[in-house]
Design an enzyme around this catalytic site. Structure first.
Site, PDB file in Angstrom:
ATOM      1  N   ASN A 130       0.704  -1.316   0.119  1.00  0.00           N
ATOM      2  CA  ASN A 130      -0.254   0.053  -0.047  1.00  0.00           C
ATOM      3  C   ASN A 130       0.826   1.289   0.075  1.00  0.00           C
ATOM      4  O   ASN A 130       0.291   2.293  -0.497  1.00  0.00           O
ATOM      5  CB  ASN A 130      -0.770   0.091   1.171  1.00  0.00           C
ATOM      6  CG  ASN A 130      -0.412  -0.231   2.412  1.00  0.00           C
ATOM      7  OD1 ASN A 130       0.811  -0.552   2.705  1.00  0.00           O
ATOM      8  ND2 ASN A 130      -1.081   0.151   3.222  1.00  0.00           N
ATOM      9  N   LYS A 153      12.645  -6.806   0.868  1.00  0.00           N
ATOM     10  CA  LYS A 153      11.877  -7.185  -0.003  1.00  0.00           C
ATOM     11  C   LYS A 153      10.439  -6.818  -0.018  1.00  0.00           C
ATOM     12  O   LYS A 153       9.532  -6.731   0.902  1.00  0.00           O
ATOM     13  CB  LYS A 153      11.585  -8.705   0.581  1.00  0.00           C
ATOM     14  CG  LYS A 153      10.995  -9.457  -0.590  1.00  0.00           C
ATOM     15  CD  LYS A 153      10.138 -10.876  -0.332  1.00  0.00           C
ATOM     16  CE  LYS A 153       8.721 -10.666   0.626  1.00  0.00           C
ATOM     17  NZ  LYS A 153       8.009 -10.265  -0.622  1.00  0.00           N
ATOM     18  N   SER A 206       0.401  -8.292   6.684  1.00  0.00           N
ATOM     19  CA  SER A 206      -1.099  -8.528   7.628  1.00  0.00           C
ATOM     20  C   SER A 206      -0.630  -9.357   8.792  1.00  0.00           C
ATOM     21  O   SER A 206       0.157  -9.979   9.291  1.00  0.00           O
ATOM     22  CB  SER A 206      -1.896  -9.684   6.505  1.00  0.00           C
ATOM     23  OG  SER A 206      -1.303 -10.807   6.382  1.00  0.00           O
ATOM     24  N   PRO A 208      -1.785 -12.696   9.738  1.00  0.00           N
ATOM     25  CA  PRO A 208      -1.411 -13.999   9.439  1.00  0.00           C
ATOM     26  C   PRO A 208       0.006 -14.171   9.141  1.00  0.00           C
ATOM     27  O   PRO A 208       0.658 -14.765   9.733  1.00  0.00           O
ATOM     28  CB  PRO A 208      -2.420 -14.532   8.546  1.00  0.00           C
ATOM     29  CG  PRO A 208      -3.641 -13.639   8.735  1.00  0.00           C
ATOM     30  CD  PRO A 208      -3.295 -12.108   9.234  1.00  0.00           C
ATOM     31  N   GLU A 227       4.629  -4.575  12.142  1.00  0.00           N
ATOM     32  CA  GLU A 227       3.589  -3.605  11.802  1.00  0.00           C
ATOM     33  C   GLU A 227       2.611  -4.153  10.902  1.00  0.00           C
ATOM     34  O   GLU A 227       2.620  -4.418   9.778  1.00  0.00           O
ATOM     35  CB  GLU A 227       4.259  -2.464  10.882  1.00  0.00           C
ATOM     36  CG  GLU A 227       5.381  -1.844  11.267  1.00  0.00           C
ATOM     37  CD  GLU A 227       5.203  -0.786  12.576  1.00  0.00           C
ATOM     38  OE1 GLU A 227       3.759  -0.259  12.829  1.00  0.00           O
ATOM     39  OE2 GLU A 227       6.011  -0.169  13.232  1.00  0.00           O
ATOM     40  N   CYS A 261      -3.280   0.761   6.680  1.00  0.00           N
ATOM     41  CA  CYS A 261      -3.395  -0.084   7.948  1.00  0.00           C
ATOM     42  C   CYS A 261      -4.207   0.612   9.024  1.00  0.00           C
ATOM     43  O   CYS A 261      -4.844   0.204   9.820  1.00  0.00           O
ATOM     44  CB  CYS A 261      -1.990  -0.523   8.307  1.00  0.00           C
ATOM     45  SG  CYS A 261      -0.759   0.970   8.680  1.00  0.00           S
ATOM     46  N   GLU A 441       8.255   2.298  14.179  1.00  0.00           N
ATOM     47  CA  GLU A 441       8.727   3.139  13.232  1.00  0.00           C
ATOM     48  C   GLU A 441       8.657   4.572  13.285  1.00  0.00           C
ATOM     49  O   GLU A 441       7.793   5.168  14.043  1.00  0.00           O
ATOM     50  CB  GLU A 441       8.305   2.344  11.724  1.00  0.00           C
ATOM     51  CG  GLU A 441       8.610   1.251  11.571  1.00  0.00           C
ATOM     52  CD  GLU A 441       8.322   0.510  10.306  1.00  0.00           C
ATOM     53  OE1 GLU A 441       7.258   1.150   9.562  1.00  0.00           O
ATOM     54  OE2 GLU A 441       8.989  -0.320   9.549  1.00  0.00           O
TER      55      GLU A 441
HETATM   56  N1  LIG Z   1       1.154  -1.547  10.391  1.00  0.00           N
HETATM   57  C1  LIG Z   1       1.521  -0.913   9.369  1.00  0.00           C
HETATM   58  O1  LIG Z   1       2.645  -0.120   9.250  1.00  0.00           O
HETATM   59  C2  LIG Z   1       1.184  -1.385   8.062  1.00  0.00           C
HETATM   60  C3  LIG Z   1       1.315  -0.560   7.062  1.00  0.00           C
HETATM   61  C4  LIG Z   1       0.826  -0.966   5.539  1.00  0.00           C
HETATM   62  C5  LIG Z   1       0.073  -2.277   5.819  1.00  0.00           C
HETATM   63  N2  LIG Z   1      -0.289  -2.962   6.818  1.00  0.00           N
HETATM   64  C6  LIG Z   1      -0.962  -4.363   6.588  1.00  0.00           C
HETATM   65  O2  LIG Z   1      -0.546  -4.905   5.720  1.00  0.00           O
HETATM   66  C7  LIG Z   1      -1.734  -5.875   5.098  1.00  0.00           C
HETATM   67  C8  LIG Z   1      -1.916  -5.552   3.741  1.00  0.00           C
HETATM   68  O3  LIG Z   1      -0.604  -5.776   3.172  1.00  0.00           O
HETATM   69  P1  LIG Z   1      -0.369  -7.193   2.457  1.00  0.00           P
HETATM   70  O4  LIG Z   1      -1.459  -7.838   1.628  1.00  0.00           O
HETATM   71  O5  LIG Z   1       0.850  -6.830   1.429  1.00  0.00           O
HETATM   72  O6  LIG Z   1       0.125  -8.278   3.588  1.00  0.00           O
HETATM   73  P2  LIG Z   1       0.657  -9.783   3.385  1.00  0.00           P
HETATM   74  O7  LIG Z   1       0.969 -10.015   4.944  1.00  0.00           O
HETATM   75  O8  LIG Z   1      -0.103 -10.336   2.470  1.00  0.00           O
HETATM   76  O9  LIG Z   1       2.396  -9.494   2.767  1.00  0.00           O
HETATM   77  C9  LIG Z   1       3.251  -8.642   3.401  1.00  0.00           C
HETATM   78  C10 LIG Z   1       4.450  -9.035   2.655  1.00  0.00           C
HETATM   79  O10 LIG Z   1       4.984 -10.216   3.378  1.00  0.00           O
HETATM   80  C11 LIG Z   1       5.441 -11.133   2.258  1.00  0.00           C
HETATM   81  N3  LIG Z   1       5.159 -12.246   2.745  1.00  0.00           N
HETATM   82  C12 LIG Z   1       4.045 -13.100   2.566  1.00  0.00           C
HETATM   83  N4  LIG Z   1       4.053 -14.506   2.964  1.00  0.00           N
HETATM   84  C13 LIG Z   1       5.112 -14.595   3.724  1.00  0.00           C
HETATM   85  C14 LIG Z   1       5.965 -15.593   4.305  1.00  0.00           C
HETATM   86  N5  LIG Z   1       5.477 -16.625   4.703  1.00  0.00           N
HETATM   87  N6  LIG Z   1       7.258 -15.171   4.871  1.00  0.00           N
HETATM   88  C15 LIG Z   1       7.848 -13.907   4.656  1.00  0.00           C
HETATM   89  N7  LIG Z   1       7.235 -12.979   4.053  1.00  0.00           N
HETATM   90  C16 LIG Z   1       5.814 -13.253   3.610  1.00  0.00           C
HETATM   91  C17 LIG Z   1       4.515 -10.519   1.099  1.00  0.00           C
HETATM   92  O11 LIG Z   1       5.382 -11.096   0.069  1.00  0.00           O
HETATM   93  C18 LIG Z   1       4.694  -8.997   1.453  1.00  0.00           C
HETATM   94  O12 LIG Z   1       5.972  -8.599   0.906  1.00  0.00           O
HETATM   95  C19 LIG Z   1      -2.871  -5.450   5.828  1.00  0.00           C
HETATM   96  O13 LIG Z   1      -3.156  -6.123   6.944  1.00  0.00           O
HETATM   97  C20 LIG Z   1      -2.466  -3.779   6.416  1.00  0.00           C
HETATM   98  O14 LIG Z   1      -3.146  -3.455   7.422  1.00  0.00           O
HETATM   99  C21 LIG Z   1       0.305  -2.634   8.062  1.00  0.00           C
HETATM  100  O1  LIG Z   2      -0.677   1.438   5.995  1.00  0.00           O
HETATM  101  C1  LIG Z   2      -0.398   2.062   7.057  1.00  0.00           C
HETATM  102  C2  LIG Z   2       0.220   3.397   7.318  1.00  0.00           C
HETATM  103  C3  LIG Z   2       1.589   3.605   6.724  1.00  0.00           C
HETATM  104  C4  LIG Z   2       1.968   4.720   6.023  1.00  0.00           C
HETATM  105  N1  LIG Z   2       3.323   4.355   5.476  1.00  0.00           N
HETATM  106  C5  LIG Z   2       3.638   3.216   5.820  1.00  0.00           C
HETATM  107  N2  LIG Z   2       2.817   2.716   6.607  1.00  0.00           N
END
Ligand SMILES: NC(=O)c1ccc[n+]([C@@H]2O[C@H](COP(=O)([O-])OP(=O)(O)OC[C@H]3O[C@@H](n4cnc5c(N)ncnc54)[C@H](O)[C@@H]3O)[C@@H](O)[C@H]2O)c1
Ligand SMILES: O=CCc1c[nH]cn1
Length: 467
Positions: A130, A153, A206, A208, A227, A261, A441
């Site tokens: 995102n 990555k 995410s 999970p 995060e 997020c 962060e």
């Molecule tokens: N708290 C924060 O700062 C923050 C910021 C942005 C997004 N998010 C969260 O991220 C989620 C959406 O992002 P997404 O769909 O890319 O999440 P995701 O968990 O599907 O993937 C995140 C990253 O993890 C990698 N990944 C997937 N499986 C893995 C494994 N088994 N081991 C290591 N790496 C692995 C993916 O390739 C990707 O780079 C939402 O839940 C959102 O709330 C949190």
């Molecule tokens: O998506 C969540 C907030 C954020 C903004 N930049 C990185 N994380």
């Protein structure tokens, strides 16, 4: 250190990229960001080649923002802000680097101790899709400032702009191998988390996946920052400035197509002002211009991909079945521009008649869907706001200063915005409570998450003669 990082990921080097994940737009294509100097950025959709070219800083900002739009689908207006936040982050930690210091502790008899803040070694950054460029900056800037190397990555859905960041570091004099970008999905992420030479994993994604990352890191006793996702509450009291509260609710739900997020997607509105709030919020939501993300006038671009669009629309259908009322949006949007007809656009949605037990209120949708819930009292709303396993962010709109701080104290979340929402200055720590993760962060505190403390004890006299 540069050698160590290359050992971690053979084949990786600053500024090159291997695209292997079949799910992403660039699948099987090769990105060569440093082909020519001082020329215009060129995309060759037919071959997938991308030439990123160096110009003035201002031009570069625009170019990176355009690449981020292509990478992610968000509007150019937002992408420009993302790029600004990223360079501000790098400048902030570059400034802090020279201020890293230990402590001097005087001990009895003239002895003393001092502490040294030392790097951890090779840190891994794993990013979500995102905020691709910004997340890469949020992780790499403090990591490098503390003397670490980083293998980053990005998400396989947004592989482009992290490579541009590597180019920028290289141009700024960062030695080869100190910041490396490695492309791939879960398999690549797993290799990185399990690698014995990796000292720390900073993960954004995410819940999970975060659990898996934590489990793998635990096996190697690696430090972790997580995060993760959220389902944050935004509480609007009847004594608020309604104009600002409406703006806040829009900021809390519709940036980056709702794929943020910390979004405040559970909007609790005190019953007395519900009609006025809904009228205003729906009017403005309907006015959001959805369409070509490269146009300055556009305020909402496309969601990340087709499966995600379908998932978000599925949440809206389920909400209707569970008794929610769609006040606006919640449908696939097909722009009139013929080149955009296959894009993953949807109209931003406001849901009324929501209850706390509905799926749309309990689960992270990660799309432009605001759920509005009525409340009566402060005590009740704080209890309901905390009734979630997430704890990333929260917000409160009120003119009552005592109430604002009391509610902020009682909300179980890593951030509470008072009379605003979704602003992330680099000086301010960001991170979650509960299942939204741990570690932080941004802000000075992040130095602690990318360094370790060594204690040096210095004797000035003789050693005790016990034996
Ligand atoms: N708290 C924060 O700062 C923050 C910021 C942005 C997004 N998010 C969260 O991220 C989620 C959406 O992002 P997404 O769909 O890319 O999440 P995701 O968990 O599907 O993937 C995140 C990253 O993890 C990698 N990944 C997937 N499986 C893995 C494994 N088994 N081991 C290591 N790496 C692995 C993916 O390739 C990707 O780079 C939402 O839940 C959102 O709330 C949190
Ligand atoms: O998506 C969540 C907030 C954020 C903004 N930049 C990185 N994380």
């Amino acid at each position: 250190m540069a050698q160590a990082i290359l050992d971690v990921m053979p084949g990786a080097s600053t500024g090159t990229v291997q695209v292997s994940d079949p799910l992403n737009f660039w699948a099987g294509k090769r990105v060569e960001p440093r082909q020519q100097k001082n020329a215009e950025p060129v995309f060759e959709p037919a071959t997938g080649d991308c030439f990123f070219l160096l110009g003035s800083r201002w031009e570069k900002r625009e170019k990176i923002a355009k690449l981020e739009v292509i990478n992610n689908g968000k509007s150019i207006t937002e992408a420009l802000v993302d790029i600004d936040i990223a360079w501000q982050c790098i400048e902030y930690y570059a400034g802090l680097a020279g201020a890293l210091a230990g402590q001097h502790v005087q001990l009895p008899g003239g002895a003393f101790a001092y502490t040294r803040r030392e790097p951890l070694g090779v840190c891994v950054g794993i990013g979500a899709w995102n905020y691709p460029f910004q997340i890469a900056a949020w992780k790499s800037a403090p990591a490098l400032a503390c003397g670490n190397a980083m293998v980053f990555k990005p998400s396989p859905f947004t592989p482009v702009t992290a490579v541009i960041l590597a180019e920028i570091y290289k141009e700024a004099g960062v030695p080869d191998g100190l910041f490396c970008v490695v492309q791939g999905g879960a398999e690549t992420g797993t290799i990185l988390c399990q690698h014995p030479k990796v000292a720390k994993v900073s993960f954004t994604g995410s819940v999970p996946t975060g659990k898996k990352v934590m489990e793998m890191s635990a096996k190697g006793v690696k430090q972790v920052t997580l995060e993760l996702g959220g389902k944050s509450p935004l509480i609007i009291f009847k004594d608020c400035d309604l104009e600002n509260a409406v703006r806040g609710a829009l900021m809390a739900n519709f940036l980056t197509q709702g794929q943020v997020c910390c979004n405040g997607t559970r909007v609790f509105v005190q019953k007395d002002i519900m009609p006025q709030f809904l009228e205003e919020v729906v009017k403005r939501t309907k006015a959001i211009l959805v369409g070509d993300p490269l146009l300055d006038s556009t305020r909402m671009g496309a969601l990340i991909n087709k499966p995600h669009l379908e998932k978000v629309l599925g949440f809206v259908s389920q909400a209707k079945l569970q008794g929610a009322r769609v006040l606006c949006g919640g449908e696939r949007f097909v722009p009139s521009d013929p080149k955009l007809v296959n894009g993953y656009f949807m109209s931003p949605c406001v849901l009324d008649n929501c209850r706390d037990d509905m799926t749309c209120v309990k689960e992270e949708i990660f799309g432009p869907v605001m759920s509005v819930l009525p409340f009566d009292t402060e005590e009740e709303v704080v209890q309901r706001a905390n009734n979630t396993t997430f704890g990333l962010a929260s917000g409160v709109f009120t003119r009552d200063i005592s109430r604002a701080h009391r509610v902020a104290e009682n909300l179980e979340a890593g951030t509470c915005f008072i009379n605003n929402y979704n602003i992330s200055p680099v000086e301010v720590p960001f991170g979650g409570y509960k299942m939204s993760g741990f570690g932080r962060e941004n802000g000075q505190v992040t130095i602690e998450y990318y360094s370790q403390l060594k204690t040096v004890v210095v004797e000035m006299g003789d050693v005790d003669n016990y034996f």
